[in-house]
Design an enzyme around this catalytic site. Structure first.
Site, short mmCIF file in Angstrom:
data_model
loop_
_atom_site.label_atom_id
_atom_site.label_comp_id
_atom_site.label_asym_id
_atom_site.label_seq_id
_atom_site.Cartn_x
_atom_site.Cartn_y
_atom_site.Cartn_z
N THR A 30 0.83 -1.03 -0.04
CA THR A 30 -0.05 -0.19 -0.05
C THR A 30 0.98 1.33 -0.01
O THR A 30 1.56 1.44 0.82
CB THR A 30 -0.98 0.06 1.13
N LYS A 32 -7.80 1.30 -3.33
CA LYS A 32 -7.23 0.50 -1.94
C LYS A 32 -7.37 1.40 -0.60
O LYS A 32 -7.91 0.99 0.36
CB LYS A 32 -5.73 0.21 -2.26
#
Length: 227
Positions: free
Chosen positions: A97, A172
């Protein structure tokens, strides 16, 4: 011909993702700051490398699963990093991420070296990574995605192509935001009956069987019950 894969980062998420590749029969070379994290993978057929350069030397695709954008930058563009040692024509897949703007900057640097880039953040939890059923969000050139789709399919359940690089990172972050909101709500929901003396396990089971249920409740409220 099977793609040779280099895998960097064997934490709780990376180890499970990598194990799916090894189990599926892909040739995988791994490295991590903690060599002990690789023992299960090595026993299953992976090959160890002492550094990033060793991972990249024979790789067609290099995957990074790292704990922060700063560490990812160091691994890919630092001395002896992915950009210096992965051959032109190779693919770097960022599954961490990461930061939207920084990823775009790194893509430009990789392109100058003839390296293609995909962002493939995952969502669904470590347990789904371990079972090979985690959701993979893909951003980048569609032709590159199609080239590596078989290895993504080995790691994940739903593989969702989101469009250009950066799109997957945005989505995300949104999924994380929603999970945090649901987690706060679930914690409050578990607390109210507890104040009235209701057994928390009974509350958990009742919510799970109700219209108030959610994925976050099923997975994270169990952590509340376990302390």
């Amino acid at each position: 011909m099977a793609l040779n894969i280099g895998f960097i980062g064997l934490g709780s998420l990376g180890e499970g993702l990598c194990n799916s590749l090894v189990t599926a029969g892909f040739p995988v070379t791994v490295t991590d700051l903690n060599p002990a994290a690789a023992q299960k993978l090595l026993a299953a057929g992976a090959v160890w490398a002492d550094d990033v350069a060793g991972v990249c030397r024979e790789a067609d695709v290099v995957i990074t699963v790292l704990p922060s954008p700063a560490i990812s930058r160091k691994v890919v563009e630092g001395p002896g990093g992915v950009f210096e040692t992965l051959r032109a024509g190779g693919v770097w897949i960022e599954m961490s991420t990461t930061d939207f703007e920084d990823l775009q900057r790194l893509q430009a640097a990789a392109t100058q070296r003839g390296i293609a880039v995909l962002e493939c953040p995952v969502t669904g939890g470590v347990h789904l990574a371990n079972s090979g059923q985690i959701t993979v969000l893909v951003g980048g050139e569609e032709a590159v995605f199609q080239r590596v789709e078989p290895l993504l399919a080995a790691m994940g359940g739903q593989i969702i192509y989101m469009g250009k690089l950066g799109n997957a990172s945005v989505v995300k972050v949104v999924t994380n935001m929603l999970a945090f909101i649901h987690l706060v709500a679930a914690g409050e929901a578990m607390m109210v009956p507890a104040k009235y003396g209701v057994d928390p396990d009974a509350t958990y089971r009742a919510i799970r069987a109700s219209s108030g249920n959610s994925f976050v409740h099923e997975t994270e409220s169990q952590l509340i019950l376990s302390g």
